[in-house]
Design a protein around this motif. Sequence first.
Motif, PDB file in Angstrom:
ATOM      1  N   GLN A   1     -80.857  33.665 -38.492  1.00  0.00           N
ATOM      2  CA  GLN A   1     -79.516  33.193 -38.810  1.00  0.00           C
ATOM      3  C   GLN A   1     -79.524  31.678 -38.932  1.00  0.00           C
ATOM      4  O   GLN A   1     -80.099  30.982 -38.087  1.00  0.00           O
ATOM      5  N   GLY A   2     -78.877  31.188 -39.984  1.00  0.00           N
ATOM      6  CA  GLY A   2     -78.809  29.752 -40.183  1.00  0.00           C
ATOM      7  C   GLY A   2     -77.944  29.089 -39.123  1.00  0.00           C
ATOM      8  O   GLY A   2     -76.925  29.633 -38.704  1.00  0.00           O
ATOM      9  N   VAL A   3     -78.383  27.917 -38.695  1.00  0.00           N
ATOM     10  CA  VAL A   3     -77.655  27.155 -37.687  1.00  0.00           C
ATOM     11  C   VAL A   3     -77.100  25.869 -38.286  1.00  0.00           C
ATOM     12  O   VAL A   3     -75.933  25.542 -38.100  1.00  0.00           O
ATOM     13  N   ALA A   4     -77.946  25.139 -38.990  1.00  0.00           N
ATOM     14  CA  ALA A   4     -77.520  23.848 -39.531  1.00  0.00           C
ATOM     15  C   ALA A   4     -78.443  23.460 -40.674  1.00  0.00           C
ATOM     16  O   ALA A   4     -79.615  23.854 -40.702  1.00  0.00           O
ATOM     17  N   ALA A   5     -77.891  22.674 -41.599  1.00  0.00           N
ATOM     18  CA  ALA A   5     -78.670  22.189 -42.728  1.00  0.00           C
ATOM     19  C   ALA A   5     -78.342  20.726 -42.984  1.00  0.00           C
ATOM     20  O   ALA A   5     -77.247  20.251 -42.638  1.00  0.00           O
ATOM     21  N   ILE A   6     -79.291  20.021 -43.621  1.00  0.00           N
ATOM     22  CA  ILE A   6     -79.097  18.608 -43.926  1.00  0.00           C
ATOM     23  C   ILE A   6     -79.735  18.300 -45.268  1.00  0.00           C
ATOM     24  O   ILE A   6     -80.825  18.789 -45.583  1.00  0.00           O
ATOM     25  N   SER A   7     -79.038  17.507 -46.069  1.00  0.00           N
ATOM     26  CA  SER A   7     -79.542  17.155 -47.389  1.00  0.00           C
ATOM     27  C   SER A   7     -80.673  16.126 -47.266  1.00  0.00           C
ATOM     28  O   SER A   7     -80.851  15.524 -46.207  1.00  0.00           O
TER      29      SER A   7
ATOM     30  N   LEU B   1     -77.352  28.315 -46.167  1.00  0.00           N
ATOM     31  CA  LEU B   1     -78.213  28.759 -45.069  1.00  0.00           C
ATOM     32  C   LEU B   1     -78.669  30.207 -45.244  1.00  0.00           C
ATOM     33  O   LEU B   1     -78.607  31.015 -44.299  1.00  0.00           O
ATOM     34  N   VAL B   2     -79.114  30.484 -46.441  1.00  0.00           N
ATOM     35  CA  VAL B   2     -79.729  31.790 -46.704  1.00  0.00           C
ATOM     36  C   VAL B   2     -81.243  31.612 -46.610  1.00  0.00           C
ATOM     37  O   VAL B   2     -81.817  30.755 -47.296  1.00  0.00           O
TER      38      VAL B   2
END
Length: 126
Positions: A45-51, A108-109
């Motif tokens: 499961q996605g938690v966090a993303a950053i560019s 967040l896939v």
Amino acid sequence: QVQLVESGGGSAQTGGSLRLSCASSDITASYCMAWFRQTPGKGRQGVAAISPSSIFTRVVDSVKDRFTISRDNRENTLYLQMDNLSPEDSAMYFCAAGAAPWRQCSGLVSTDFMYWGRGTQVAVSS
């Protein structure tokens, strides 16, 4: 070849904090990066993303206001600051990197991310 190596996991008590790190090869400076977590019997499961330039970040609602994602491209390192931990946060945490644009990456896939670390375990006790 892109390599991602997580560290910083371990045990914490409810309300405690941990800071996860993900060391990467320099090519990932141009990639969207993210943290995922997985518990036994469940998918990642996605938690966090950053560019790539850190202009954009996204943290999922379940950890919002408790987790912060950041990156230091000079050090080729991704971070996840986790505060006010609860037992529900116990999981294996993975960092991931991908070349998809932010609009896609922020979803967040897991299939949108090409490179993965081996994970670091987090265990939170009550």
